[in-house]
Design an enzyme around this catalytic site. Sequence first.
Site, mmCIF file in Angstrom:
data_model
loop_
_atom_site.group_PDB
_atom_site.id
_atom_site.type_symbol
_atom_site.label_atom_id
_atom_site.label_comp_id
_atom_site.label_asym_id
_atom_site.label_seq_id
_atom_site.Cartn_x
_atom_site.Cartn_y
_atom_site.Cartn_z
ATOM 1 N N CYS A 1 1.524 4.151 2.520
ATOM 2 C CA CYS A 1 1.622 3.137 1.461
ATOM 3 C C CYS A 1 0.221 2.671 1.050
ATOM 4 O O CYS A 1 0.093 1.698 0.312
ATOM 5 C CB CYS A 1 2.472 1.955 1.924
ATOM 6 S SG CYS A 1 1.846 1.201 3.427
ATOM 7 N N GLU B 1 2.989 5.113 -3.113
ATOM 8 C CA GLU B 1 3.279 5.819 -1.852
ATOM 9 C C GLU B 1 2.860 7.278 -2.005
ATOM 10 O O GLU B 1 3.056 7.866 -3.081
ATOM 11 C CB GLU B 1 4.774 5.794 -1.535
ATOM 12 C CG GLU B 1 5.318 4.459 -1.108
ATOM 13 C CD GLU B 1 5.197 4.163 0.382
ATOM 14 O OE1 GLU B 1 5.025 2.990 0.718
ATOM 15 O OE2 GLU B 1 5.257 5.114 1.215
#
Length: 380
Positions: free
Chosen positions: A338, A371
Site C-alpha cells: 500500500c 496499491e
Amino acid sequence: MKKKKRKFFNELIEKYKGEGAVPFCRYFGDCGGCLFQNVPYENQLKLKVEYLNIILEGLIEVNSIVPSVPFMYRNRMDMVTAFGKKGLRRSGTYRHVVDIESCPLMQGKSSEVYGKLRLALSKIEDYNYLTHEGYLRYIILRQARFTGEVMANFVVASPEDRFGFALMDILDELDSCSILLNSGLGDLSIAPLFKTIKKGFITESFDEIEYMITPNSFFQSNSEIALKMYREILSYVKGRTLDLYSGVGSISLFVAKAADSVTGVEISQESVAIAEENRENNSIDNVEFICTDAMEFIKEHKGEYDTVIVDPPRSGMHPKVIGRIEELRPERIIYMSCNPSTFRDDLHALENYKITHFAAYDMFPQTPHIETLALLERKI
Ligand SMILES: C[S@@+](CC[C@H](N)C(=O)[O-])C[C@H]1O[C@@H](n2cnc3c(N)ncnc32)[C@H](O)[C@@H]1O
C-alpha cells in the site's frame, strides 16, 4: 500529508485537471478525505501512472493501473464526533471537524445508516479531543461489499452505554452494532470492545470464501479491488506457501486451494484469533496461523517455502526480514503493497529476485493512495 508531497501532488493535479471535473461532494476542499475530485477519473488514473513511474524509476515501467468504481467503494468510514459536529477532519488540520451529512465514497447502505445515526444521536454528548471531555468520540460504519451487511460501532470515552432508545429505530437496519471503549488520551478509533449491542460481526464473501469482520479487525477498504488482487495472487501461488503479515488470514485462506500448505504469520493476537475462526468456518485444513513478529518467525525457519507472500504495513519490511527471505530462497515472492516508496526500497533490497509481473490497482479513487502487486522470481 507532508507539505512537500502535497506540493508534488498539486503540480500533478494542475497537469491532469484538463477541463476539470465538477466535484461530486460539497465538502471537497474543506474535508481532508479526497484530493482529486476536481480531476476527471480517467485523468486520475494517468496521474497515478505518472506518479508511480517517478517513484519506481529504474525498477519497472508502469503503463496502466486497474481502475475501480470512482466512488461508493469504501468499506469503512470513521466519523469523528466533536465540537457539535459529526464528520471528517478539515484538510491539513487536526483541530477542526467538517460537519458531514453524507460522504460519496461510502457505500449506499452504510451511508444511509450514517445519515440516520447523525440525527438519532444528536442528543448524545460528543467528545472534545482537545480538552478530553465528553463521551462519543467516533461513529464507525462498515459495509461488506458482496453481502451488503452493515456494522455500526461507537467509540466512547467512558465505560457506559448512553445510547439506549436512541438506536431503537435503527437497529433493525444494522447487522452488527458495538460500543468500543477508548478512555485514553490517544485519538484512536480502534479500541477494546465494551459492549456488543447486536451480533458483533459482519460477513464478507470473496468467491467461495467467507470472512468474518469484527469491530476492530482489518479488512481491505475496497472489496472489489481487493478481490481482483487476491485472484491475481492466487494465480501465482504454488507449493508450500508462507504468508507474512497475514492479518485476519484473508489472503492465506483465499490461496489455500492452490497451495500444498499455507502458514500465515501475524503479530496481532486478535487478528490471528479471527483468522483461525475464518479457517474453521470455511472448513480449510491446509492453513495454519502463527501469532508472532515476522522477524522472529523467519529467523527460525530454513528453506521450507516455495512461495512467500508479503503484505506489510506502510513502513514496509524490516531489512533483516528481507535478508532472511533471501536466505530462505523461495522460488517466488508475491509482494502486495500500500506504499510505493517502501515497496521500491524493499524490491531494491531483494537483489536475487527479478520482477516478472507487476500491476497497480486504484484501491482508493479520489485520493493519492495506490496499491501495487508484484511477482518476483528467483534469478538463479
Ligand atoms: C496491510 S495489513 C495486511 C493484512 C492482510 N494481508 C490482508 O490482506 O487482510 C499488514 C498486517 O501486518 C501486521 N503486522 C505489522 N507488523 C508486523 C510484524 N512485525 N510481524 C507480523 N505482522 C505484522 C499488522 O497487524 C497487519 O495485520
